[in-house]
Design a protein around this motif. Structure first.
Motif: not given
Length: 352
Positions: A147-148, A58-64
């Protein structure tokens, strides 16, 4: 008053016709966007796998799952611990909605995302049907919402279902609230029973939830009041058009659509009336599809489909009355004019 309403109808018709002419030849028809059902299923499965895979860590760049995390982290004991408008994990919906999703939040995060994404993809499939599923999923704002993990697609599905089962509007009123302006459809058309069911079901759910979580409901009222002021100019992820500007436009769209039998205006107006005009909220446009003649209108809003006419309701009102006097005997002219053959029923097409 009647003259003003008729003038309003005609103005709306002219504007709509102008927009339709401007779009002619520039936008593809829905039929041109259709693909085989198996391809839609394959794309949906691939999208589901990608959303689940990229939700961890969770929270990584380009995460969903950025928005889905708002519902996952909230607890019934203290649902509004994070409730500021610009907090990335803010939960701002009613306690009733959280009670609905709480069983899912008992799952590990990635398992929650698997179930939640499947629910959103099912909503897209419901709105588009099998042959437009690929087009629906590739619509940029739909991809953004899936995605969100926001609930806009669920609201869109609820609005469509609400024509036949008005109680479905409760999910709209107990979450984002302002898209509930779509209920004006029933009021304008004097469909009081449907309106009463929608409001009554919402009241019953809210009352039952309040009995279990009275303090949380009081806090929610405070959260809504606080965020109305904080969010009046939108956020970094939304169009900077205040609700005060958009809400009258939404009302006008609803009134025109209700008076001219255009059910597809309801999700359009509800989208315009979102508390903040999120870019992903444009995914609610998918709800227009099943409310078009031949695309689902007859199933979800049969009364509207039956009332649809080649002319708008305003044109029907202003049309000259049909001569119903019986013709005189022996071929003589009727008192109000010459005898004529009875009208022949012909096919009609609901208003687009």
């Amino acid at each position: 008053m009647t003259s003003a309403l008729l003038a309003f109808d005609r103005a709306g018709d002219r504007l709509f016709d102008s927009l339709r002419r401007a779009a002619a030849g520039r936008l593809p028809s829905l039929s041109a966007l259709e693909t085989p059902a198996w391809l839609g299923l394959a794309v949906a499965i691939a999208a589901w796998a990608a959303m689940v895979l990229f939700s961890e860590p969770w929270g990584r760049l380009w995460g969903t799952g950025q928005d889905a995390r708002c519902y996952y982290q909230a607890t019934l004991a203290d649902p509004y611990l994070h409730s500021d408008w610009n907090d990335p994990i803010a939960y701002v919906y009613s306690p009733a909605f959280l009670q609905l999703v709480t069983p899912l939040t008992a799952l590990p995060w990635q398992a929650f995302m698997a179930a939640w994404t499947a629910l959103l993809l099912a909503a897209v499939r419901f709105l588009t049907g099998p042959r437009l599923l690929v087009a629906g999923l590739l619509f940029p704002f739909t991809a953004m919402e899936v995605a969100g993990g926001n609930i806009s697609l669920l609201l869109a599905a609820a609005i469509v279902l609400g024509f036949r089962w008005p109680a479905a509007w409760s999910i709209v009123l107990l979450t984002k609230i302002t898209p509930g302006v779509g209920l004006l459809w029933f009021a304008v058309r004097r469909e009081w029973r449907a309106l009463a069911i929608a409001l009554g079901a919402t009241a019953v759910i809210a009352a039952g939830s309040f009995v279990l979580l009275p303090d949380q409901w009081r806090t929610w009222v405070e959260v809504v009041a606080r965020n109305v002021a904080a969010g009046k100019n939108g956020t970094w992820a939304s169009l900077p058009i205040p609700l005060l500007v958009r809400l009258p436009l939404a009302v006008a769209i609803i009134v025109w659509g209700a008076r001219t039998d255009r059910a597809w205006t309801v999700p359009l107006a509800s989208m315009v009336a979102l508390p903040a005009f999120w870019y992903g909220g444009l995914s609610m446009l998918l709800a227009v599809i099943p409310l078009l003649p031949g695309r689902g209108l007859e199933r979800y809003a049969p009364a509207v489909a039956a009332a649809g006419r080649p002319r708008t309701r305003s044109a029907m009102i202003t049309a000259p009355a049909r001569n119903t006097a019986a013709p005189a005997q022996n071929g003589a002219a009727a008192p109000n004019g010459p005898a004529s053959a009875p009208p022949t029923a012909g096919p009609t097409t609901p208003a687009a």
